[in-house]
Structures are given as structure tokens and as C-alpha cells.
Design a protein around this motif. Structure first.
Motif, PDB file in Angstrom:
ATOM      1  N   ILE A  65      14.168  41.789  33.664  1.00 28.24           N
ATOM      2  CA  ILE A  65      14.417  42.867  34.631  1.00 28.24           C
ATOM      3  C   ILE A  65      15.875  42.725  35.089  1.00 28.24           C
ATOM      4  CG2 ILE A  65      12.076  43.188  35.539  1.00 28.24           C
ATOM      5  CD1 ILE A  65      12.750  41.302  37.827  1.00 28.24           C
ATOM      6  N   THR A  91      15.403  47.052  39.923  1.00 17.72           N
ATOM      7  CA  THR A  91      14.060  46.683  40.410  1.00 17.72           C
ATOM      8  C   THR A  91      13.988  46.229  41.874  1.00 17.72           C
ATOM      9  OG1 THR A  91      14.357  44.380  39.711  1.00 17.72           O
ATOM     10  CG2 THR A  91      13.288  45.859  38.131  1.00 17.72           C
ATOM     11  N   ASP A 136      10.914  49.747  42.752  1.00 17.82           N
ATOM     12  CA  ASP A 136       9.839  48.745  42.653  1.00 17.82           C
ATOM     13  C   ASP A 136       9.670  47.852  43.875  1.00 17.82           C
ATOM     14  OD1 ASP A 136       9.229  49.320  39.959  1.00 17.82           O
ATOM     15  OD2 ASP A 136      10.874  48.057  39.268  1.00 17.82           O
ATOM     16  N   ASN A 191      11.173  50.449  35.691  1.00 19.04           N
ATOM     17  CA  ASN A 191      12.313  50.288  36.588  1.00 19.04           C
ATOM     18  C   ASN A 191      13.237  51.481  36.570  1.00 19.04           C
ATOM     19  OD1 ASN A 191      13.911  49.751  34.206  1.00 19.04           O
ATOM     20  ND2 ASN A 191      12.924  47.740  34.217  1.00 19.04           N
TER      21      ASN A 191
END
Ligand code: BGC
Length: 480
Positions: free
Chosen positions: A15, A20, A59, A434
């Protein structure tokens, strides 16, 4: 079917910070970067350059990291790859803090911090953010996962880059980001400071994520991909790429200073370029595109060889360049290329891009064999161990993800077992859905999909398959 990888093979998910972290609380929001400004800009939204989705609705990994890391652990991952947000750690201008700078000719090849400056960096940094990153890192280590940290995954602090003014006029804007040598110096300082602060937690380091994409999408393709600052000027694109190569080299040395025995490397996004015809003009043209995209940067960072006028002949050799410990491959697609042969346009604009055959939501062409091909080619050229640092699919309906994953891992296994290429790990992009830069939330790459309203994570079908593969267990081939 069973896909057994070497015992010490690293299986992970990846990620990045900007994509995120935000979305769960006021503290999760980081407003002081060029990308934040870029995607909020009303004109950019009105002109369709960016989606209008906002990262602060994302997120919320900043607060929900425990759940996400536990999901990675559940899948049998033994590592996680993430990045830290430069603008969150240094929201305010710190250019005045002194650094020792070493030059080779006009090129910056070293940036270090004397003790006093290191102290000043600490007192100028956002302590809360640093402590919070430490908490996240500690949770990762306590979960038994190796921490793979990317120092820089694209957003720059606003005090170094004003993407809107530079979009309006790249010649007159003052804060030119990677076009300015000043950013190399600041990156060197940042790298020195970060390695001092976080080394204890990090197992594997990456300096910069995909410098090739920063340069090409931001400075060559104009507004096409919505990347900042949306400039179209090939000489600027390669000035940026050169600066990123120098910045990588300096940060590599700075990280090594604090991490003598840890791997430090660089990741690029090589694609599998396929000529649509076998005639000599097309073959020559595709070779040129491949050279610019897959090789230019690595020639610089591995051999210190620079081709500043893009004629495929090196015209500068910088001695103070240290090759990275590994090369990271972010592999996504096959790109089929034709040559238009128009005499009145610059050579590079003769590119004819063909549509995908087996398409993702992004209309990228799924081609697992390309992963094997690219890995072989880069190893033969550069002789560095490899990591696959990104590989994944935008697939909102979850129709192709399982097949994508399995087929790429089959090719990866062949590359290791049959071709004997030293690939040390595979990180799937991405652990969770994301914020896909200019495309916002529409592109769903997550093994865990995210409901952005409730922030709930839901496993896609590929989760159970990845889990079996990571654990070396048999899985049902019907999933393909
Ligand atoms: C980038 C990621 C991005 C992914 C999918 C990679 O080039 O590193 O940030 O989300 O591709 O587009």
C-alpha cells in the motif's frame, strides 16, 4: 494445484501512504502535499484532469491499520510494504537547516547532516506523526511481519512544489519540485533523518517508488493521465528522471549509513512492450520505447551512465553512483506498440498504442508471461537480485482477480525455478482498495475491498487463494 516457492521467499501485500492513510479521523488527514492540492483544485476537477474524489474520504489506514495488518497476516503474508508521507512529517519549510553537500562536476552526489542539523530536523518535524508511524511499525513487527518501507511514494511537501502554478506555467513557477536541484538536497536530508529515526523497525528499504512514472506521466503526457504537474516536455521529463536518479543515489547511501546489513533498492514500472509487426522500423521503435521506459533509469542508477539527449548513446558518466542492492519490479501489463512513421512529428510521438485484449477496469492488458520476460531481461542487463514490488489488477466486480493472481504466480515460479532468476519476494498491489491518484476511488485494486462509507473491509475471492499459496498449500484450480 500447488505452487511451492523457496522457503525464505517473501510474500506480501503493498500500500502507500497518500493512497490509504486518510479517511478515519481528523488526524488521518495530511493536507500539505502537492498531490493533496492537485486533486482538490477546482479547475482540475472541472476540466476532468482529476476525478473529484477526495483522499480524506479514503481507507483510514492511519487509524484502522491493526485490522489491515491482521488481514495481511491472515493471508499468510510474511511482510508488508508501505510508505511514509514526507509532507506529514515535514509540513513546514526546512530548507534553512544546513547540510553538507558533495558535488561531482555540477551533479549532486552526496548530502549528509551534521549532528546539530539532525537535531534541528527532529525539532522541526511533526513528532506526533513520527510517534504514530512508530506505533504502526511496532504493530507490524509484533505481528511477525517484515517491514518493507518505501521512503517516497510520490507526494512532495508543498514548500517544495506548487503543482498548480507549475501546471499554469512551468517556466515561471517558483516551487518546481523534482525539476529543481534543491529537491535533491531536501530529499537527501529527509532520507538521512528518516533512516536515523526508523531504522530500528525497517527490514527492507526502497528509496523511491517508480521514478519513471513520476517523470513520464507528470512531465511528458501533459494532462492525459491526470498526473501533476501535467506538463508535456520530454527534456523536462528526463531532467526530472535524472534528478530522481541522483536523489535515489544519495538517499541509498544515507540509508546504508544506518543500515549496513539491510537491503536498500529502487523500484521501477517496466512493462512488457510488444511490437505489432516484425519489420525493422517497428522493432527499432519498440526498442527505443523500452529503453526509455525500462532501462534509462537503471542505466543511471546501476552504472552511473546518463543519456541526456535521449539518442541511446551515453554522454555522461557519474563515478559516485553505487548500484542498489536489488531492483524492484512493478509489473502490471503488456503494451502493444505500432510505429506510425509520420515524418513531420518527433520520433517519440509516432507511437501507436493498441487496445487491450484481456482487459482490466483500467483497460490494461493482462499478460502474465510478461512478468517472466521482464524479470529475465532486467536480471540479464543489471545482475541485481529482484523483488516484485507491485503486481495487481483493477477489478471492481472481482471477476478476474483470482485468475490474474494465480497466472502471474505461475509465471513467477517458472522464472525462479526454470530460469534461475533470483527473485526474493512478491508483493501484491494492493492489500486494500485505495485512492488511485487522478482516478480516485473508481479503480479497485484491493485484495480486500473497502466500503468507503462504513470503512468496512471485505475479502475478495482471491484472499483465500493467496492464503493457500503463501502457506504452500494446495488450492482448487477451478478458481482460475
Ligand atoms: C503505483 C501505485 C498505483 C498502481 C496502480 C503503481 O504504478 O505505484 O501507486 O496505485 O500502480 O495504478
Amino acid at each position: 494445484m500447488i505452487l511451492k516457492f523457496p522457503d525464505n521467499f517473501i510474500f506480501g501485500t503493498a500500500i502507500s501512504a497518500f493512497q490509504t492513510e486518510m479517511g478515519s479521523s481528523k488526524e488521518s488527514v495530511s493536507e500539505n502535499s502537492d498531490w493533496y492540492k492537485w486533486v482538490h483544485d477546482e479547475n482540475n476537477i472541472k476540466d476532468g484532469i482529476v476525478s473529484g474524489d477526495l483522499p480524506e474520504n479514503g481507507d483510514g489506514f492511519w487509524d484502522l491499520y491493526r485490522e489491515d495488518i491482521s488481514n495481511a497476516k491472515y493471508m499468510g503474508n510474511n511482510s508488508i510494504r508501505l510508505s511514509i508521507d514526507w509532507a506529514r512529517i515535514f509540513p513546514d519549510n526546512i530548507e534553512d537547516i544546513y547540510a553538507n553537500i558533495k558535488y561531482e562536476g555540477e551533479n549532486i552526489v552526496g548530502v549528509t547532516l551534521p549532528k546539530n542539523s539532525l537535531k534541528e530536523m527532529l525539532s522541526s518535524s511533526n513528532q506526533k506523526a513520527i510517534e504514530h508511524y512508530k506505533e504502526i511499525f511496532k504493530f507490524i513487527k509484533d505481528s511477525g511481519l517484515l517491514l518493507f518501507l518505501t521512503l517516497y511514494h510520490w507526494p512532495l511537501p508543498l514548500w517544495l512544489h506548487d503543482p498548480i502554478k507549475c501546471h499554469d506555467n512551468i517556466e515561471t513557477c517558483e516551487k518546481k519540485g523534482w525539476l529543481d536541484n534543491k529537491t535533491i538536497i531536501e530529499f537527501g536530508k529527509y532520507a538521512y533523518f528518516i533512516s536515523d529515526v526508523f531504522s530500528k523497525y525497517v527490514d527492507i528499504w526502497e528509496t523511491i517508488n517508480e521514478p519513471d512514472i513520476i517523470a513520464s506521466q507528470g512531465y511528458f503526457f501533459g494532462n492525459l493521465f491526470g498526473f501533476l504537474p501535467g506538463v508535456s516536455d520530454i527534456s523536462k521529463a528526463f531532467k526530472v528522471e535524472k534528478n530522481l536518479a541522483l536523489a535515489h543515489n544519495i538517499s541509498f547511501k544515507n540509508i546504508k549509513k544506518f543500515n549496513k546489513n539491510k537491503e536498500v533498492g529502487i523500484g521501477i514500472a517496466p512493462q512488457y512492450f510488444e511490437p505489432i509487426k516484425n519489420d525493422s522500423e517497428t522493432t527499432r521503435f519498440v526498442k527505443f520505447i523500452k529503453y526509455l521506459n525500462n532501462e534509462w533509469f537503471l542505466n543511471a542508477t546501476n552504472f552511473g551512465l546518463f543519456d541526456n539527449n535521449l539518442d541511446m548513446i551515453f554522454d555522461e558518466k557519474i563515478e559516485n553512483i553505487v548500484p542498489p542492492d536489488y531492483i524492484g519490479i512493478d509489473y502490471y501489463q503488456r503494451v502493444k506498440i505500432g510505429y506510425k512513421g509520420l515524418p513531420d512529428v518527433p520520433y517519440i510521438f509516432n507511437i501507436d498504442l493498441l487496445p487491450c485484449e484481456d482487459c482490466t477496469d483500467f483497460m490494461w492488458d493482462i499478460y502474465p508471461q510478461g512478468l517472466r520476460f521482464v524479470s529475465n531481461e532486467l536480471f540479464e542487463k543489471y545482475h541485481r537480485p529482484l523483488y516484485i514490488l507491485e503486481n495487481g489488477i483493477a477489478d471492481a466486480k472481482d471477476l478476474k482477480r483470482s485468475r490474474f493472481l494465480i497466472d502471474h504466480l505461475i509465471e513467477l515460479k517458472k522464472t525462479i525455478d526454470e530460469d534461475k532468476i533470483p527473485i526474493k519476494g512478491y508483493y501484491h498491489w494492493s492489500l486494500i482498495d485505495n485512492y488511485e491518484w487522478a482516478r480516485g476511488f473508481s479503480m479497485r485494486f484491493g485484495l480486500y475491498s473497502v466500503d468507503y462509507n462504513t470503512k468496512k473491509r471485505h475479502p475478495t475471492k482471491a484472499v483465500e487463494i493467496y492464503k493457500k499459496i503463501c502457506n504452500g498449500e494446495e488450492f482448487d484450480e477451478q478458481y482460475r
